[in-house]
Design a protein around this motif. Structure first.
Motif, PDB file in Angstrom:
ATOM      1  N   VAL A  79      21.289 -16.111 -19.755  1.00 14.30           N
ATOM      2  CA  VAL A  79      20.720 -14.774 -20.010  1.00 14.30           C
ATOM      3  C   VAL A  79      20.355 -14.626 -21.485  1.00 14.30           C
ATOM      4  N   GLU A  80      19.473 -13.678 -21.746  1.00 15.54           N
ATOM      5  CA  GLU A  80      19.122 -13.375 -23.136  1.00 15.54           C
ATOM      6  C   GLU A  80      20.163 -12.433 -23.730  1.00 15.54           C
ATOM      7  N   VAL A  81      20.621 -12.765 -24.938  1.00 14.92           N
ATOM      8  CA  VAL A  81      21.545 -11.871 -25.640  1.00 14.92           C
ATOM      9  C   VAL A  81      20.918 -11.440 -26.954  1.00 14.92           C
ATOM     10  N   ALA A  82      21.076 -10.159 -27.267  1.00 12.47           N
ATOM     11  CA  ALA A  82      20.458  -9.659 -28.495  1.00 12.47           C
ATOM     12  C   ALA A  82      21.464  -8.905 -29.366  1.00 12.47           C
ATOM     13  N   LYS A  83      22.644  -8.632 -28.803  1.00 14.52           N
ATOM     14  CA  LYS A  83      23.663  -7.886 -29.557  1.00 14.52           C
ATOM     15  C   LYS A  83      25.016  -8.559 -29.336  1.00 14.52           C
ATOM     16  N   ALA A  84      25.959  -8.286 -30.217  1.00 16.67           N
ATOM     17  CA  ALA A  84      27.293  -8.866 -30.083  1.00 16.67           C
ATOM     18  C   ALA A  84      27.899  -8.521 -28.718  1.00 16.67           C
ATOM     19  N   SER A  85      27.717  -7.281 -28.291  1.00 13.25           N
ATOM     20  CA  SER A  85      28.332  -6.863 -27.011  1.00 13.25           C
ATOM     21  C   SER A  85      27.719  -7.631 -25.832  1.00 13.25           C
ATOM     22  N   HIS A  86      26.443  -8.017 -25.935  1.00 14.51           N
ATOM     23  CA  HIS A  86      25.836  -8.805 -24.859  1.00 14.51           C
ATOM     24  C   HIS A  86      26.559 -10.143 -24.718  1.00 14.51           C
ATOM     25  N   ILE A  87      26.865 -10.750 -25.861  1.00 14.22           N
ATOM     26  CA  ILE A  87      27.546 -12.054 -25.813  1.00 14.22           C
ATOM     27  C   ILE A  87      28.923 -11.887 -25.172  1.00 14.22           C
ATOM     28  N   GLU A  88      29.640 -10.856 -25.612  1.00 17.08           N
ATOM     29  CA  GLU A  88      30.984 -10.642 -25.050  1.00 17.08           C
ATOM     30  C   GLU A  88      30.917 -10.462 -23.539  1.00 17.08           C
ATOM     31  N   ASP A  89      29.962  -9.658 -23.068  1.00 18.32           N
ATOM     32  CA  ASP A  89      29.835  -9.434 -21.619  1.00 18.32           C
ATOM     33  C   ASP A  89      29.431 -10.719 -20.899  1.00 18.32           C
ATOM     34  N   ALA A  90      28.474 -11.446 -21.469  1.00 18.30           N
ATOM     35  CA  ALA A  90      27.995 -12.682 -20.814  1.00 18.30           C
ATOM     36  C   ALA A  90      29.149 -13.676 -20.677  1.00 18.30           C
ATOM     37  N   LEU A  91      29.983 -13.761 -21.711  1.00 20.05           N
ATOM     38  CA  LEU A  91      31.114 -14.704 -21.652  1.00 20.05           C
ATOM     39  C   LEU A  91      32.124 -14.255 -20.599  1.00 20.05           C
ATOM     40  N   LYS A  92      32.325 -12.950 -20.531  1.00 20.20           N
ATOM     41  CA  LYS A  92      33.276 -12.395 -19.560  1.00 20.20           C
ATOM     42  C   LYS A  92      32.877 -12.760 -18.125  1.00 20.20           C
ATOM     43  N   TYR A  93      31.574 -12.808 -17.876  1.00 20.06           N
ATOM     44  CA  TYR A  93      31.097 -13.088 -16.517  1.00 20.06           C
ATOM     45  C   TYR A  93      30.744 -14.556 -16.293  1.00 20.06           C
ATOM     46  N   GLY A  94      31.156 -15.409 -17.218  1.00 16.47           N
ATOM     47  CA  GLY A  94      31.018 -16.855 -16.999  1.00 16.47           C
ATOM     48  C   GLY A  94      29.601 -17.402 -17.101  1.00 16.47           C
ATOM     49  N   ILE A  95      28.728 -16.734 -17.849  1.00 13.81           N
ATOM     50  CA  ILE A  95      27.364 -17.266 -18.066  1.00 13.81           C
ATOM     51  C   ILE A  95      27.489 -18.598 -18.814  1.00 13.81           C
ATOM     52  N   ASP A  96      26.678 -19.588 -18.405  1.00  9.90           N
ATOM     53  CA  ASP A  96      26.844 -20.942 -18.954  1.00  9.90           C
ATOM     54  C   ASP A  96      26.105 -21.174 -20.260  1.00  9.90           C
ATOM     55  N   ILE A  97      24.916 -20.574 -20.371  1.00  8.73           N
ATOM     56  CA  ILE A  97      24.064 -20.832 -21.543  1.00  8.73           C
ATOM     57  C   ILE A  97      23.516 -19.483 -22.008  1.00  8.73           C
ATOM     58  N   LEU A  98      23.459 -19.284 -23.321  1.00 10.02           N
ATOM     59  CA  LEU A  98      22.870 -18.037 -23.835  1.00 10.02           C
ATOM     60  C   LEU A  98      21.501 -18.347 -24.408  1.00 10.02           C
ATOM     61  N   TRP A  99      20.610 -17.331 -24.410  1.00  6.21           N
ATOM     62  CA  TRP A  99      19.388 -17.546 -25.178  1.00  6.21           C
ATOM     63  C   TRP A  99      19.091 -16.340 -26.039  1.00  6.21           C
ATOM     64  N   ILE A 100      18.497 -16.624 -27.177  1.00  4.50           N
ATOM     65  CA  ILE A 100      18.131 -15.558 -28.116  1.00  4.50           C
ATOM     66  C   ILE A 100      16.615 -15.419 -28.082  1.00  4.50           C
ATOM     67  N   GLY A 101      16.147 -14.210 -27.844  1.00  2.00           N
ATOM     68  CA  GLY A 101      14.725 -13.971 -27.611  1.00  2.00           C
ATOM     69  C   GLY A 101      13.899 -13.906 -28.889  1.00  2.00           C
ATOM     70  N   ALA A 102      12.591 -13.983 -28.690  1.00  2.00           N
ATOM     71  CA  ALA A 102      11.640 -14.031 -29.806  1.00  2.00           C
ATOM     72  C   ALA A 102      11.730 -12.798 -30.709  1.00  2.00           C
ATOM     73  N   ARG A 103      12.027 -11.637 -30.115  1.00  2.00           N
ATOM     74  CA  ARG A 103      12.085 -10.407 -30.916  1.00  2.00           C
ATOM     75  C   ARG A 103      13.347 -10.337 -31.758  1.00  2.00           C
ATOM     76  N   THR A 104      14.396 -11.051 -31.343  1.00  2.00           N
ATOM     77  CA  THR A 104      15.643 -11.057 -32.110  1.00  2.00           C
ATOM     78  C   THR A 104      15.570 -12.091 -33.230  1.00  2.00           C
ATOM     79  N   VAL A 105      14.923 -13.226 -32.920  1.00  2.00           N
ATOM     80  CA  VAL A 105      14.878 -14.319 -33.902  1.00  2.00           C
ATOM     81  C   VAL A 105      14.121 -13.908 -35.177  1.00  2.00           C
ATOM     82  N   VAL A 106      13.239 -12.898 -35.068  1.00  2.00           N
ATOM     83  CA  VAL A 106      12.524 -12.457 -36.277  1.00  2.00           C
ATOM     84  C   VAL A 106      13.453 -11.762 -37.267  1.00  2.00           C
TER      85      VAL A 106
END
Ligand code: PEP
Ligand code: MN
Length: 369
Positions: A89-116
């Motif tokens: 899933v795409e993560v753009a905030k710290a809380s997104h990462i925490e939630d993604a990890l909680k639900y066992g997501i395997d790979i994170l991605w950072i989107g083009a709008r965040t990378v700027v």
């Protein structure tokens, strides 16, 4: 210059059968049925190993669908349990990462709008300290290899060594058939600066429309990219986001089976022949550089002469003549007109810069951000 990176090759953290890596799934998770039925069909395509889905969607305007949020993470957990596909899933905030990890997501991605935004990337990198998870980093919206590199560096410094760069094209002010201009030279430059870094291509966001996906995917593989991320939807026409560029899992299967996967190198005889041709290219490049340097020396002389005689740097009539004459010459020897024009413009720009230097004017290219 090459940068110091500590990157684990994907072959060390993904099964060999997952290379080239094909990631697919909807632009956005919309509802339980859409996610599960898309995943079930994708799981029947042997090359697809990772299921993607946007859960939090960055939208240009706030009134649009902004993703289903945490609810979608539960659907992805189901996808993984039922199909065995890895999830991302795409993560753009710290809380997104925490939630993604909680639900066992395997790979994170950072989107083009965040990378700027280096502040945002740094915030994500901080949360990831000590976490062992692969992270994919899309190129920033604007064609700036340093910004892309910077985001990768921030994550790598936080201990993320399972890194993948995702080439999704760049914003370009001129109209083009692509939604985002591929500018292949930028991922190639990134590859040169970070040799061990796997780069995959996201033809969906480059193309913005289905019919161009096959060609861009093939080009990415021909350039040695390590895989593809292609958006798919059980019923693309009614998708809530990026409807025009999503394909059904069936269409995706067709695209994949039409791809020609070439080898990075051939047998001994082939290699020897290639080596000879490369040596010829090396010699010609050295000649080209020598000629350019001699040309610039003459430009310097012209600059001095103009300074003494108080004459303007740019003389548009002369420049128009050069363009006309050189394009004619190029045409006779089969050089592509656009290519030659761009090359001449580049050489001319450098000639002007040199003459400005001689006149004591400030360098406009110096600001590197
Ligand atoms: C996406 O992958 O759905 C997405 C929003 O991509 P990007 O960040 O490349 O625009
Ligand atoms: Mn999308």
């Amino acid at each position: 210059m090459q940068n110091q990176f500590d990157i684990l090759p994907i072959s060390q953290w993904l099964p060999a059968s997952a290379i080239p890596l094909v990631i697919s799934g909807p632009c956005s998770a919309e509802n339980h049925g859409q996610v599960l039925s898309t995943a079930r069909q994708l799981a029947r395509i042997p090359q697809v190993k990772v299921f993607r889905s946007g859960i939090w969607k960055p939208r240009t305007r706030p009134s649009r669908f902004e993703g289903v949020g945490i609810e979608g993470l539960k659907w992805l957990r189901e996808v993984k349990a039922e199909t065995g596909l890895l999830t991302t899933v795409e993560v753009a905030k710290a809380s997104h990462i925490e939630d993604a990890l909680k639900y066992g997501i395997d790979i994170l991605w950072i989107g083009a709008r965040t990378v700027v935004n280096p502040f945002s990337v740094q915030e994500l990198a901080e949360v990831l300290k000590g976490v062992d998870i692969p992270v994919m980093v899309k190129n920033p919206l604007n064609p700036d290899v340093k910004l892309w590199l910077g985001a990768l560096e921030r994550l790598n410094s936080s201990g993320i060594s399972k890194l993948i760069a995702v080439h999704r094209g760049f914003y370009y002010y001129k109209h083009s058939i692509y939604r985002n201009q591929p500018m292949w030279e930028i991922p190639i430059d990134l590859q040169r600066q970070v040799p061990g870094l796997p780069i995959i291509c996201d033809p969906s966001h480059i193309c913005g429309r289905r019919d161009l996906i096959q060609g861009v995917s093939q080009k990415a593989l021909d350039l040695g990219m390590a895989g593809l991320m292609i958006e798919s939807h059980i019923d693309p026409d009614v998708a809530l986001t990026d409807a025009e560029q999503q394909v059904t899992p069936d269409v995706l299967a067709g695209i994949i089976s039409n791809l020609i996967v070439r080898m990075p190198s051939g047998d001994k005889e082939f290699e020897t022949h290639l080596e000879q041709l490369r040596r010829e290219i090396d010699k010609m490049d050295a000649e080209l550089i020598d000629i350019l340097s001699r040309r610039m020396k003459i430009v310097e002389e012209i600059g001095q002469y103009k300074r003494h005689n108080n004459i303007t740097i740019l003389q548009i009539r002369r420049w128009s003549e050069i363009i006309h004459d050189r394009l004619n010459l190029g045409d006779k020897v089969g050089l592509h007109k656009d290519f030659l024009l761009r090359l001449l413009q580049l050489v001319h720009k450098e000639s002007i810069r040199k003459q400005e230097e001689i006149m004591g004017l400030p360098d406009e290219e110096e600001n590197e951000g």
